[in-house]
Enzyme design. Structure first.
Site, PDB file in Angstrom:
ATOM      1  N   LEU A  86       0.835  -1.207   0.000  1.00 58.49           N
ATOM      2  CA  LEU A  86       0.000   0.000   0.000  1.00 58.49           C
ATOM      3  C   LEU A  86       0.866   1.253   0.000  1.00 58.49           C
ATOM      4  CD1 LEU A  86      -2.830  -0.859   2.548  1.00 58.49           C
ATOM      5  CD2 LEU A  86      -2.898  -0.963   0.056  1.00 58.49           C
ATOM      6  N   GLY A 131       1.387  -5.610   0.842  1.00 58.13           N
ATOM      7  CA  GLY A 131       0.441  -5.671  -0.285  1.00 58.13           C
ATOM      8  C   GLY A 131       1.056  -6.283  -1.544  1.00 58.13           C
ATOM      9  N   ASN A 153       4.564  -8.297   6.305  1.00 51.78           N
ATOM     10  CA  ASN A 153       5.241  -7.672   7.447  1.00 51.78           C
ATOM     11  C   ASN A 153       4.314  -6.754   8.239  1.00 51.78           C
ATOM     12  OD1 ASN A 153       5.231  -5.975   5.146  1.00 51.78           O
ATOM     13  ND2 ASN A 153       6.876  -4.713   5.955  1.00 51.78           N
ATOM     14  N   GLU A 154       2.987  -6.932   8.087  1.00 54.60           N
ATOM     15  CA  GLU A 154       2.029  -6.041   8.754  1.00 54.60           C
ATOM     16  C   GLU A 154       2.299  -5.929  10.257  1.00 54.60           C
ATOM     17  OE1 GLU A 154       1.290  -7.992   6.296  1.00 54.60           O
ATOM     18  OE2 GLU A 154       0.074  -6.846   4.889  1.00 54.60           O
TER      19      GLU A 154
HETATM   20  C1  LIG Z   1      -0.535   0.781   6.874  1.00 56.11           C
HETATM   21  C2  LIG Z   1      -1.610  -0.240   6.849  1.00 56.11           C
HETATM   22  C3  LIG Z   1      -2.910   0.088   7.429  1.00 56.11           C
HETATM   23  C4  LIG Z   1      -3.676  -1.030   8.072  1.00 56.11           C
HETATM   24  C5  LIG Z   1      -4.007  -2.103   7.109  1.00 56.11           C
HETATM   25  C6  LIG Z   1      -4.599  -3.247   7.746  1.00 56.11           C
HETATM   26  C7  LIG Z   1      -4.605  -4.402   7.159  1.00 56.11           C
HETATM   27  C8  LIG Z   1      -4.012  -4.575   5.793  1.00 56.11           C
HETATM   28  C9  LIG Z   1      -3.647  -5.913   5.528  1.00 56.11           C
HETATM   29  C10 LIG Z   1      -3.483  -6.507   4.338  1.00 56.11           C
HETATM   30  C11 LIG Z   1      -3.763  -6.071   2.995  1.00 56.11           C
HETATM   31  C12 LIG Z   1      -2.550  -5.837   2.253  1.00 56.11           C
HETATM   32  C13 LIG Z   1      -1.986  -4.574   2.659  1.00 56.11           C
HETATM   33  C14 LIG Z   1      -0.933  -4.489   3.398  1.00 56.11           C
HETATM   34  C15 LIG Z   1      -0.460  -3.243   4.010  1.00 56.11           C
HETATM   35  C16 LIG Z   1       0.678  -2.622   3.248  1.00 56.11           C
HETATM   36  O1  LIG Z   1       0.971  -2.915   2.130  1.00 56.11           O
HETATM   37  S1  LIG Z   1       1.502  -1.418   4.081  1.00 56.11           S
HETATM   38  C17 LIG Z   1       2.929  -1.116   3.068  1.00 56.11           C
HETATM   39  C18 LIG Z   1       4.075  -1.878   3.595  1.00 56.11           C
HETATM   40  N1  LIG Z   1       5.225  -1.687   2.750  1.00 56.11           N
HETATM   41  C19 LIG Z   1       6.436  -1.695   3.225  1.00 56.11           C
HETATM   42  O2  LIG Z   1       6.667  -1.886   4.400  1.00 56.11           O
HETATM   43  C20 LIG Z   1       7.532  -1.446   2.210  1.00 56.11           C
HETATM   44  C21 LIG Z   1       8.325  -0.217   2.499  1.00 56.11           C
HETATM   45  N2  LIG Z   1       9.364  -0.060   1.484  1.00 56.11           N
HETATM   46  C22 LIG Z   1      10.492  -0.777   1.485  1.00 56.11           C
HETATM   47  O3  LIG Z   1      10.731  -1.626   2.318  1.00 56.11           O
HETATM   48  C23 LIG Z   1      11.470  -0.488   0.372  1.00 56.11           C
HETATM   49  O4  LIG Z   1      11.156   0.771  -0.181  1.00 56.11           O
HETATM   50  C24 LIG Z   1      11.469  -1.560  -0.760  1.00 56.11           C
HETATM   51  C25 LIG Z   1      10.081  -1.814  -1.323  1.00 56.11           C
HETATM   52  C26 LIG Z   1      12.075  -2.869  -0.214  1.00 56.11           C
HETATM   53  C27 LIG Z   1      12.378  -1.061  -1.921  1.00 56.11           C
HETATM   54  O5  LIG Z   1      13.622  -0.713  -1.420  1.00 56.11           O
HETATM   55  P1  LIG Z   1      14.641   0.141  -2.312  1.00 56.11           P
HETATM   56  O6  LIG Z   1      15.870   0.325  -1.509  1.00 56.11           O
HETATM   57  O7  LIG Z   1      14.754  -0.467  -3.643  1.00 56.11           O
HETATM   58  O8  LIG Z   1      13.896   1.526  -2.546  1.00 56.11           O
HETATM   59  P2  LIG Z   1      13.656   2.742  -1.519  1.00 56.11           P
HETATM   60  O9  LIG Z   1      13.411   2.253  -0.145  1.00 56.11           O
HETATM   61  O10 LIG Z   1      14.730   3.742  -1.730  1.00 56.11           O
HETATM   62  O11 LIG Z   1      12.273   3.312  -2.073  1.00 56.11           O
HETATM   63  C28 LIG Z   1      12.191   3.882  -3.380  1.00 56.11           C
HETATM   64  C29 LIG Z   1      11.122   4.946  -3.370  1.00 56.11           C
HETATM   65  O12 LIG Z   1       9.838   4.347  -3.150  1.00 56.11           O
HETATM   66  C30 LIG Z   1       9.208   4.941  -2.008  1.00 56.11           C
HETATM   67  N3  LIG Z   1       8.414   3.885  -1.339  1.00 56.11           N
HETATM   68  C31 LIG Z   1       8.849   2.694  -0.924  1.00 56.11           C
HETATM   69  N4  LIG Z   1       7.851   1.991  -0.367  1.00 56.11           N
HETATM   70  C32 LIG Z   1       6.738   2.747  -0.449  1.00 56.11           C
HETATM   71  C33 LIG Z   1       5.368   2.562  -0.045  1.00 56.11           C
HETATM   72  N5  LIG Z   1       4.922   1.435   0.532  1.00 56.11           N
HETATM   73  N6  LIG Z   1       4.524   3.578  -0.263  1.00 56.11           N
HETATM   74  C34 LIG Z   1       4.935   4.728  -0.859  1.00 56.11           C
HETATM   75  N7  LIG Z   1       6.210   4.954  -1.268  1.00 56.11           N
HETATM   76  C35 LIG Z   1       7.098   3.978  -1.064  1.00 56.11           C
HETATM   77  C36 LIG Z   1      10.371   5.453  -1.159  1.00 56.11           C
HETATM   78  O13 LIG Z   1       9.937   6.470  -0.311  1.00 56.11           O
HETATM   79  C37 LIG Z   1      11.315   5.942  -2.243  1.00 56.11           C
HETATM   80  O14 LIG Z   1      10.838   7.182  -2.707  1.00 56.11           O
HETATM   81  P3  LIG Z   1      11.864   8.299  -3.241  1.00 56.11           P
HETATM   82  O15 LIG Z   1      12.731   8.647  -2.064  1.00 56.11           O
HETATM   83  O16 LIG Z   1      10.986   9.427  -3.668  1.00 56.11           O
HETATM   84  O17 LIG Z   1      12.620   7.665  -4.348  1.00 56.11           O
END
Ligand SMILES: CCCCC/C=C\C/C=C\CC/C=C/CC(=O)SCCNC(=O)CCNC(=O)[C@H](O)C(C)(C)COP(=O)(O)OP(=O)(O)OC[C@H]1O[C@@H](n2cnc3c(N)ncnc32)[C@H](O)[C@@H]1OP(=O)(O)O
Length: 281
Positions: A86, A131, A153-154
């Site tokens: 997300l 997600g 990893n929620e």
């Molecule tokens: C919050 C939840 C509310 C409650 C929900 C309740 C139940 C939901 C249950 C299930 C349904 C499925 C949903 C699940 C919830 C989620 O998905 S929450 C999102 C969790 N995601 C993460 O923890 C990932 C975070 N990101 C990372 O670990 C790393 O970015 C990566 C993906 C491993 C990539 O690493 P890499 O080194 O290649 O890149 P960067 O870290 O430099 O990132 C590049 C760029 O992208 C931006 N960014 C990364 N992740 C996100 C994100 N999830 N949302 C928005 N933007 C993201 C980051 O900021 C960088 O931006 P830039 O600096 O402008 O380049």
């Protein structure tokens, strides 16, 4: 009429072109010979799931179902990230209406992909946390490239995955492994994911992964499609029905949870610690 006919293909391409305002966030191509569709997520830079991307995925799945798709490969245009889950920036200090739509569309995506009548494979060609893992889990088969991470990893972020997703994880890796993985919010490296059955095969390149995905889809070439889809519905139907029954209630509690100040504070901290760069822009 099969989706692979030129007429349907043209219709589908037009549909995608017309639907998107800023260019498609999901690129769909169809192999005319095999009839397999490849849907490539292409929202820069990490395919984080905001309302627009979720809506486009949902519409794509609807069109594939309508056009009697013979098989789907879901992958990413990025060579580093399959999907980062997300869009955390959209969840931070959110508009409640938008969050409501976002959650409801996420549920639709699960219903359409997990419950699709056609066979599905995720080519996980990059990191797939939360997600991102959810999208991969909704497919029937996962081929992953080396040196990436995948998992739900929620718990690490401070919440629990919903029942339908827990059930999907259990269905894939079994109850015991699912309990370990979900309670710790573990993100697995590719080889670890293979060991516990979270992914089915590992590939060294995207080309090899696509070949493996097509090989999986070809297994069903001689199985009557209606028999295959009825069997899939029998296996996955209870999960979908439970979600459909609780859909509105779940959206309500999700919106309450996300808009709560305590959650907003911890999400702010998570963003600060993990996605600092973007926050300081
Ligand atoms: C919050 C939840 C509310 C409650 C929900 C309740 C139940 C939901 C249950 C299930 C349904 C499925 C949903 C699940 C919830 C989620 O998905 S929450 C999102 C969790 N995601 C993460 O923890 C990932 C975070 N990101 C990372 O670990 C790393 O970015 C990566 C993906 C491993 C990539 O690493 P890499 O080194 O290649 O890149 P960067 O870290 O430099 O990132 C590049 C760029 O992208 C931006 N960014 C990364 N992740 C996100 C994100 N999830 N949302 C928005 N933007 C993201 C980051 O900021 C960088 O931006 P830039 O600096 O402008 O380049």
């Amino acid at each position: 009429m099969a989706f692979r006919t030129a007429r349907n293909l043209a219709y589908f391409s037009n549909y995608i072109r017309n639907y998107s305002t800023n260019g498609p966030l999901v690129n769909v191509t169809v192999n005319e010979k095999s009839g397999f569709a490849t849907a490539t997520l292409q929202r820069p830079s990490v395919n984080s799931l905001n309302l627009e991307l979720l809506t486009e995925i949902s519409h794509t799945l609807q069109q594939l179902e309508k056009n009697k798709c013979r098989g789907l490969i879901l992958t990413s245009a990025s060579n580093k990230v399959f999907s980062a889950g997300l869009d955390l920036f959209e969840l931070h200090k959110p508009n409640a209406d938008k969050i409501k739509q976002m959650w409801s569309t996420l549920q639709e995506v699960w219903i359409k992909l997990y419950g699709s009548s056609y066979p599905t494979v995720a080519v996980v060609n990059g990191h797939a946390p939360a997600g991102g893992c959810m999208l991969a889990l909704s497919c029937e088969y996962r081929v992953m490239l080396n040196n990436f991470i995948i998992g739900l990893n929620e718990a690490q972020i401070g919440f629990s995955a919903p029942m339908w997703l827990i059930d999907g994880m259990r269905n894939t890796i079994g109850s015991r492994q699912a309990e370990f993985a979900l309670t710790a919010g573990t993100l697995f490296k590719t080889e670890e994911a293979l060991k516990i059955g979270l992914v089915d095969e590992v590939a060294q390149s995207k080309e090899e992964a696509i070949e493996k995905a097509e090989k999986f889809l070809n297994k069903f070439a001689k199985i009557p499609p209606h028999a295959r889809s009825m069997t899939k519905a029998a296996l996955r139907g209870a999960n979908i029905q439970a979600l459909v029954r609780n859909k509105d209630e779940e959206v309500r509690s999700y919106v309450d949870f996300v808009t709560d100040s305590q959650f907003q504070d911890s999400l702010g901290e998570f963003i600060e610690l993990n996605l600092k760069q973007k926050l300081s822009k």
